[in-house]
Design a protein around this motif. Structure first.
Motif, short mmCIF file in Angstrom:
data_model
loop_
_atom_site.label_atom_id
_atom_site.label_comp_id
_atom_site.label_asym_id
_atom_site.label_seq_id
_atom_site.Cartn_x
_atom_site.Cartn_y
_atom_site.Cartn_z
N ILE A 142 40.22 49.47 28.61
CA ILE A 142 41.51 48.57 29.76
C ILE A 142 40.90 47.76 28.56
N ILE A 143 39.44 47.45 28.86
CA ILE A 143 38.62 46.02 28.62
C ILE A 143 39.02 45.78 27.00
N LYS A 144 38.56 46.73 26.45
CA LYS A 144 39.23 47.23 24.82
C LYS A 144 40.23 47.16 24.31
N ASN A 145 41.27 47.81 25.02
CA ASN A 145 42.86 47.15 25.21
C ASN A 145 43.92 46.83 25.36
N TYR A 146 43.31 45.27 25.90
CA TYR A 146 43.62 44.43 26.72
C TYR A 146 44.66 43.82 25.68
N PRO A 147 45.94 44.09 26.58
CA PRO A 147 46.67 43.02 24.48
C PRO A 147 46.66 41.36 24.66
N THR A 148 45.48 40.77 24.79
CA THR A 148 45.46 39.58 24.81
C THR A 148 43.80 39.45 24.31
N ASN A 149 44.24 38.05 23.14
CA ASN A 149 43.18 38.01 22.04
C ASN A 149 41.45 38.14 23.78
N GLU A 150 41.28 37.52 24.30
CA GLU A 150 40.55 37.14 25.32
C GLU A 150 41.40 37.41 26.61
N VAL A 151 39.94 37.87 27.63
CA VAL A 151 40.08 39.31 28.75
C VAL A 151 38.87 38.33 29.83
N GLU A 152 39.23 38.04 31.10
CA GLU A 152 38.57 37.12 32.11
C GLU A 152 38.15 38.74 32.71
N VAL A 153 36.73 39.15 33.30
CA VAL A 153 36.14 39.50 33.95
C VAL A 153 35.21 38.79 35.11
N ASP A 154 35.80 39.61 36.03
CA ASP A 154 35.02 38.37 37.58
C ASP A 154 33.97 39.88 38.19
N GLY A 155 32.56 39.14 38.11
CA GLY A 155 31.43 40.41 38.35
C GLY A 155 30.55 39.97 39.28
N VAL A 156 31.33 38.70 40.58
CA VAL A 156 31.40 38.31 41.65
C VAL A 156 30.29 39.78 42.82
N VAL A 157 29.69 39.88 43.32
CA VAL A 157 29.41 41.30 44.52
C VAL A 157 30.01 39.77 45.31
N TYR A 158 31.10 40.64 45.93
CA TYR A 158 31.64 40.56 46.94
C TYR A 158 31.36 40.85 48.24
N ARG A 159 30.76 41.02 49.35
CA ARG A 159 30.37 41.82 50.33
C ARG A 159 29.78 42.70 49.72
N ARG A 160 29.27 41.98 49.32
CA ARG A 160 27.69 43.60 48.96
C ARG A 160 28.21 44.82 48.28
N ARG A 161 29.74 44.18 47.48
CA ARG A 161 30.31 45.20 46.07
C ARG A 161 30.22 44.60 45.42
#
Length: 184
Positions: A142-161
């Motif tokens: 999905i990240i590789k095929n994202y149709p914009t030049n830049e993609v943001e990925v949120d890596g925060v741990v939320y509620r232990r996940r």
């Protein structure tokens, strides 16, 4: 008769859209990933993240970033690479439904455009393109095929996940929805 014509039309539109995406993928595929961990943001190339996902080899900058964010590289790699099998035609149908929009909105909380505009459309395109390649979807695809030049990925741990785990669970939910709706 009308039902068959509508079904044929939808399949032709899907095939045409997929062909168009294949022909234009190099021009519209993401090149940069911005990893977000709260206030911490780091940009790296999609190629760098893809290499990590495929081989487990961490670049120096990715190693430092994951250490600073206190993230387990093995867990991150698992969420990025674990495939979910989907039928591209049925995937397109579900993604254009109410439940599909809910799933897209939930995944876009983790994977999004930098402007946070047209997240649903960009994610839908990335999912369909990923599925049309091999009948399965993974977060790294999905990240590789994202149709914009830049993609943001949120890596925060939320509620232990980890947020990537949440995105992966949504992909699994999508797979279950496809199976329930279409018996596949």
């Amino acid at each position: 008769m009308r039902f068959n014509f509508l079904r044929l039309r939808r399949v032709l539109v899907l095939v045409g859209s997929t062909c168009l995406l294949f022909l234009s993928t190099p021009a519209f595929a993401a090149e940069q990933v911005v990893l977000k961990y709260g206030i911490f943001r780091e940009s790296l190339s999609v190629e760098e993240l893809s290499t990590f996902a495929q081989t487990g080899e961490l670049s120096r900058s990715l190693r430092v970033n994951l250490a600073l964010a206190r993230q387990d590289p093995k867990a991150i790699r698992q969420y990025l690479t674990e495939p979910v099998k989907v039928n591209p035609v049925f995937l397109d149908k579900v993604l254009n439904s109410h439940i599909g929009n809910i799933i897209l909105d939930q995944i876009s909380q983790v994977i999004s455009t930098p402007s946070r505009r047209a997240d649903r459309q960009a994610l839908r395109a990335a999912l369909v393109l990923s599925a049309s390649q091999d009948g399965q979807v993974s977060l790294i695809e999905i990240i590789k095929n994202y149709p914009t030049n830049e993609v943001e990925v949120d890596g925060v741990v939320y509620r232990r996940r980890h947020r990537l785990e949440s995105a992966y669970r949504q992909l699994r939910r999508l797979q279950t929805s496809l199976q329930d709706l279409f018996g596949i």
